[in-house]
Design a protein around this motif. Structure first.
Motif, PDB file in Angstrom:
ATOM      1  N   ASN A  65       0.435  -0.979  -0.247  1.00 55.25           N
ATOM      2  CA  ASN A  65      -0.089  -0.243   0.295  1.00 55.25           C
ATOM      3  C   ASN A  65       0.682   1.410  -0.498  1.00 55.25           C
ATOM      4  O   ASN A  65       1.992   1.256   0.326  1.00 55.25           O
ATOM      5  N   ILE A  66       0.354   2.741  -0.386  1.00 51.77           N
ATOM      6  CA  ILE A  66       0.975   3.495  -0.896  1.00 51.77           C
ATOM      7  C   ILE A  66       0.861   4.425   0.261  1.00 51.77           C
ATOM      8  O   ILE A  66       0.127   4.341   0.954  1.00 51.77           O
ATOM      9  N   HIS A  67       1.621   5.266   0.289  1.00 55.44           N
ATOM     10  CA  HIS A  67       1.635   6.692   1.034  1.00 55.44           C
ATOM     11  C   HIS A  67       1.011   6.127   2.700  1.00 55.44           C
ATOM     12  O   HIS A  67       1.221   7.534   3.528  1.00 55.44           O
ATOM     13  N   ARG A  68       1.590   5.378   3.434  1.00 58.21           N
ATOM     14  CA  ARG A  68       1.720   4.681   4.622  1.00 58.21           C
ATOM     15  C   ARG A  68       2.962   4.044   5.263  1.00 58.21           C
ATOM     16  O   ARG A  68       3.501   4.179   6.548  1.00 58.21           O
ATOM     17  N   MET A 258     -12.546  23.222  -3.698  1.00 56.14           N
ATOM     18  CA  MET A 258     -13.895  21.738  -3.559  1.00 56.14           C
ATOM     19  C   MET A 258     -13.563  21.713  -2.534  1.00 56.14           C
ATOM     20  O   MET A 258     -12.290  21.027  -2.115  1.00 56.14           O
ATOM     21  N   PRO A 259     -14.631  21.054  -2.051  1.00 63.57           N
ATOM     22  CA  PRO A 259     -14.545  20.035  -1.346  1.00 63.57           C
ATOM     23  C   PRO A 259     -14.016  18.606  -2.138  1.00 63.57           C
ATOM     24  O   PRO A 259     -14.354  18.257  -2.074  1.00 63.57           O
ATOM     25  N   PRO A 260     -13.564  17.286  -0.830  1.00 67.76           N
ATOM     26  CA  PRO A 260     -13.868  15.966  -1.260  1.00 67.76           C
ATOM     27  C   PRO A 260     -14.830  16.023  -1.397  1.00 67.76           C
ATOM     28  O   PRO A 260     -15.360  15.788  -0.863  1.00 67.76           O
ATOM     29  N   TRP A 261     -14.771  14.623  -2.415  1.00 69.21           N
ATOM     30  CA  TRP A 261     -16.032  14.120  -2.853  1.00 69.21           C
ATOM     31  C   TRP A 261     -16.565  12.551  -1.951  1.00 69.21           C
ATOM     32  O   TRP A 261     -17.169  12.793  -1.082  1.00 69.21           O
ATOM     33  N   MET A 267      -7.004  10.486   2.558  1.00 67.06           N
ATOM     34  CA  MET A 267      -7.415  11.979   2.368  1.00 67.06           C
ATOM     35  C   MET A 267      -7.071  13.175   3.426  1.00 67.06           C
ATOM     36  O   MET A 267      -7.268  13.825   2.865  1.00 67.06           O
ATOM     37  N   ILE A 268      -6.551  12.869   4.265  1.00 67.43           N
ATOM     38  CA  ILE A 268      -6.763  13.202   5.417  1.00 67.43           C
ATOM     39  C   ILE A 268      -5.517  13.498   5.581  1.00 67.43           C
ATOM     40  O   ILE A 268      -4.709  13.391   5.187  1.00 67.43           O
ATOM     41  N   LEU A 269      -5.283  14.917   6.672  1.00 64.38           N
ATOM     42  CA  LEU A 269      -3.943  15.355   7.344  1.00 64.38           C
ATOM     43  C   LEU A 269      -3.870  14.825   8.979  1.00 64.38           C
ATOM     44  O   LEU A 269      -2.762  14.200   9.112  1.00 64.38           O
ATOM     45  N   ARG A 270      -5.224  14.568   9.359  1.00 64.64           N
ATOM     46  CA  ARG A 270      -5.411  14.375  10.656  1.00 64.64           C
ATOM     47  C   ARG A 270      -6.616  14.879  10.931  1.00 64.64           C
ATOM     48  O   ARG A 270      -7.944  15.152  10.441  1.00 64.64           O
ATOM     49  N   VAL A 271      -6.925  13.300  11.877  1.00 61.11           N
ATOM     50  CA  VAL A 271      -8.665  12.839  12.126  1.00 61.11           C
ATOM     51  C   VAL A 271      -8.884  13.404  13.580  1.00 61.11           C
ATOM     52  O   VAL A 271      -8.191  12.305  14.440  1.00 61.11           O
ATOM     53  N   SER A 272      -9.713  14.167  14.182  1.00 63.22           N
ATOM     54  CA  SER A 272     -10.694  13.589  15.682  1.00 63.22           C
ATOM     55  C   SER A 272     -11.565  13.595  15.234  1.00 63.22           C
ATOM     56  O   SER A 272     -12.944  13.666  14.704  1.00 63.22           O
ATOM     57  N   PHE A 273     -12.570  12.916  16.638  1.00 60.92           N
ATOM     58  CA  PHE A 273     -13.601  13.592  16.092  1.00 60.92           C
ATOM     59  C   PHE A 273     -14.251  14.478  16.832  1.00 60.92           C
ATOM     60  O   PHE A 273     -15.766  15.031  16.828  1.00 60.92           O
ATOM     61  N   SER A 274     -12.851  15.477  16.854  1.00 60.82           N
ATOM     62  CA  SER A 274     -14.349  17.134  17.191  1.00 60.82           C
ATOM     63  C   SER A 274     -13.803  17.666  15.486  1.00 60.82           C
ATOM     64  O   SER A 274     -13.799  18.396  15.779  1.00 60.82           O
ATOM     65  N   ALA A 280      -3.251  17.812   1.884  1.00 63.76           N
ATOM     66  CA  ALA A 280      -3.281  18.081   0.445  1.00 63.76           C
ATOM     67  C   ALA A 280      -3.849  18.097  -1.265  1.00 63.76           C
ATOM     68  O   ALA A 280      -3.448  16.369  -1.598  1.00 63.76           O
ATOM     69  N   LEU A 281      -4.445  18.768  -2.644  1.00 62.67           N
ATOM     70  CA  LEU A 281      -3.912  18.184  -3.549  1.00 62.67           C
ATOM     71  C   LEU A 281      -2.847  17.366  -4.061  1.00 62.67           C
ATOM     72  O   LEU A 281      -1.734  18.451  -3.518  1.00 62.67           O
ATOM     73  N   PRO A 282      -3.156  16.069  -4.696  1.00 68.28           N
ATOM     74  CA  PRO A 282      -4.108  15.525  -5.003  1.00 68.28           C
ATOM     75  C   PRO A 282      -4.765  15.675  -3.850  1.00 68.28           C
ATOM     76  O   PRO A 282      -5.923  14.381  -4.572  1.00 68.28           O
ATOM     77  N   GLY A 283      -4.291  14.492  -2.850  1.00 75.91           N
ATOM     78  CA  GLY A 283      -4.757  13.290  -2.433  1.00 75.91           C
ATOM     79  C   GLY A 283      -6.170  13.968  -1.480  1.00 75.91           C
ATOM     80  O   GLY A 283      -6.536  12.260  -1.579  1.00 75.91           O
ATOM     81  N   LYS A 284      -6.558  15.015  -1.731  1.00 73.71           N
ATOM     82  CA  LYS A 284      -7.815  15.240  -1.035  1.00 73.71           C
ATOM     83  C   LYS A 284      -9.048  14.895  -1.998  1.00 73.71           C
ATOM     84  O   LYS A 284     -10.261  14.445  -1.145  1.00 73.71           O
TER      85      LYS A 284
END
Lengths: 418, 151
Positions: A65-68, A258-261, A267-274, A280-284
């Motif tokens: 898998n890529i990017h991780r 544009m918002p993500p589809w 497609m994220i930089l950081r996720v929390s429940f809040s 950034a593009l084009p990963g979004k």
């Protein structure tokens, strides 16, 4: 007909079609005991050995898998995936890799634009302008977003040749027109649209432009910056790459707004429940694990195209089309559907007394593969008052002798139904 | 498989000169069949009397297989009871899709459709009119019919 008879019609540089054919393993097979004549390139083109080898090499040597991952395979896979994006960027001359979103294909790209760009922006009474010759993939996503927003779909006419006149489209560009979405090349008719002028006219009126390049990208030479469009969508499998991979070029300024589809991993930089910060593009716009092997294959297809003399290849395709129109046109009761003055390498036709599906079956028995039906362009069929057409679509690996076999098989079909 | 198995003389004849082609006055049902694969449309007009197919006609533009199948079908079901027509639908469906279908001899001219089975891409062309017939028979039935199995 000899190879040279048709080629004389269009002065070409030498194009060694037999050498090109040797690069495509599938062209060596037979169908129903006859050497395959593959004339359904508008639906899906075949892949050269280099594409097949690149996918196999990726799957057998580099897959992860890529990017991780910090591990070697993940880094190799990421590098190959991004290398493919860079090849695509160069092929269409986008300014930056951020402007190349890798997707499933043209259909997904247009849906992304409709839902992510158009849907938040369109207001009731706004207008989306398309043309009468669009593929369903450039009609239905706009109908959907119009229904969601109260906007109106406006359709520019085509004439009896299947041409789109820039004046007719411009006449429909009004104060409420927000988007112009049109094909570069018609898949059902072969018409090359005056996209340069249409894009320029739209831009001068502040209208955002979306070009469906599915039928053009492998055959016309596309420079998105010279064209000046806002979005340009295309599919890998119509440019000698694998299925399930394609790309959307979008002007960075628009993509940024544009918002993500779709939401998900990658497609994220950081996720929390809040709350979540998007990548950034084009990963979004690339949520989830993408089609990595497909991207590698598409990159290899573009490397293959880069290695070719594409001007000579395009002259060859043009000569094939003219030869096909000559030989098919000599068949009694055959009518070519779509006689635009600027056409790409395909010929749609009907034969009196023989339904296209019967033509398709009879040709298949002779090893000749063509498309029959409405070509996902039912409004075009309605315009020409035919239920369906037979369509032969060419690639640079086709030969004049293959066109002659096509014409002989069509003549055979016609005689069967006399 | 051979082309002449698909395009038998009976098929070519009924394609060239379709029987019972055109509109029908006083129809009890006008049902449209549609094949989304090819965009072909077929209109079937049915007049029932005393639970029998008193008259049946069809319109539309389709390939040779779909035109001939519809033409043969109208000839075959005219005068039959609703139950007989539905039974014929089931037998034709088996003929088109089931390699083990055996009663070809009892089908008369309709046996000409047996070659279609070897051309899977064309089965829907032949079956469209029959599905349309089944739905027309259902829509005109005074009581619900047993579910028609198709696929």
């Amino acid at each position: 007909m000899s190879e040279t008879t048709g080629a004389l019609r269009v002065p070409t540089r030498h194009f060694d079609v037999e050498a090109v054919r040797r690069e495509f393993p599938i062209l060596g097979r037979s169908v129903h005991g006859r050497p395959l004549v593959y004339l359904d390139n508008g639906a899906s083109s075949q892949s050269p050995a280099a594409v097949i080898a690149a996918v196999e090499d990726y799957m057998s040597t580099h897959h992860a898998n890529i990017h991780r991952g910090v591990h070697t395979l993940s880094q190799e896979a990421t590098a190959l995936y991004e290398e493919a994006r860079e090849r695509i960027r160069r092929f269409v001359n986008a300014a930056s890799r951020s402007e190349i979103v890798l997707l499933r294909g043209t259909t997904e790209a247009i849906n992304l634009i409709a839902q992510s760009y158009a849907r938040p922006m369109l207001r009731p009474g706004d207008e989306v302008l398309i043309t009468h010759l669009e593929h369903h993939a450039n009609i239905v996503p706009w109908q959907m977003v119009c229904a969601q927003t109260g906007a109106t779909l406006v359709v520019a006419p085509i004439d009896e040749r299947g041409e789109v006149h820039a004046e007719a489209v411009e006449a429909l560009m009004g104060p409420r027109t927000r988007i112009l979405a049109c094909a570069h090349v018609s898949n059902a008719l072969g018409t090359v649209l005056p996209v340069e002028r249409l894009v320029a006219s739209a831009r001068s009126r502040g209208i955002v432009t979306v070009v469906d390049g599915a039928q053009a990208v492998a055959h016309c030479g596309v420079d998105v910056r010279a064209l000046g469009c806002d979005f340009y969508a295309f599919s890998g499998h119509k440019m000698y790459g694998p299925t399930g991979i394609g790309a959307l070029y979008g002007r960075e300024e628009l993509l940024e707004r544009m918002p993500p589809w779709q939401g998900g991993g990658d497609m994220i930089l950081r996720v929390s429940f809040s709350g979540t910060t998007y990548a950034a593009l084009p990963g979004k716009f690339e949520a989830g694990t993408p089609n990595i092997s497909g991207a590698v294959g598409l990159g290899a297809a573009i490397a293959f195209l880069d290695s070719m003399d594409l001007d000579a290849a395009r002259s060859h395709e043009e000569a094939l089309r003219l030869h096909a129109e000559d030989t098919l046109g000599a068949i009694a009761g055959l009518r070519v559907i779509g006689t635009a003055r600027r056409k790409a390498g395909l010929v749609s036709f009907v034969v009196d007394g023989v339904h296209p599906h019967d033509i398709g079956t009879i040709l298949d028995q002779e090893g000749v593969a063509i498309r029959t039906g409405h070509h996902c362009a039912m409004p075009v069929m309605d315009h020409f008052k035919v239920p369906a057409t037979a369509r032969a679509s060419f690639a640079f690996y086709n030969t004049f002798a293959e066109i002659d076999r096509l014409a002989a098989a069509v003549e055979h079909a016609r005689r069967m139904f006399l | 498989m051979e082309l002449k198995d698909l395009y038998r003389d009976v098929i070519l004849d009924h394609n060239r000169n379709p029987r019972n082609f055109g509109p029908l006055a006083d129809a009890s049902a006008d049902v449209e069949g549609y094949n989304p694969l090819c965009g072909d449309r077929l209109k079937l007009h049915l007049r029932m009397a005393d639970d029998r197919v008193a008259d049946i006609r069809f319109e539309g533009e389709g390939c040779a297989i779909s035109t001939a199948s519809a033409s043969l079908m109208t000839e075959a079901v005219k005068g039959r009871t609703r139950a007989e027509a539905l039974d014929l639908f089931q037998r034709i469906h088996a003929l088109l899709t089931d390699d083990a279908a055996t009663d070809v001899e009892t089908l008369g001219k309709l046996a000409a459709l047996s070659g279609v089975r070897e051309f899977p891409a064309r089965v829907k062309c032949a079956s469209l009119c029959w599905h349309t017939l089944a739905s027309a028979l259902e829509s005109t039935s005074p009581e619900p019919l047993p579910a028609v199995s198709t696929e």
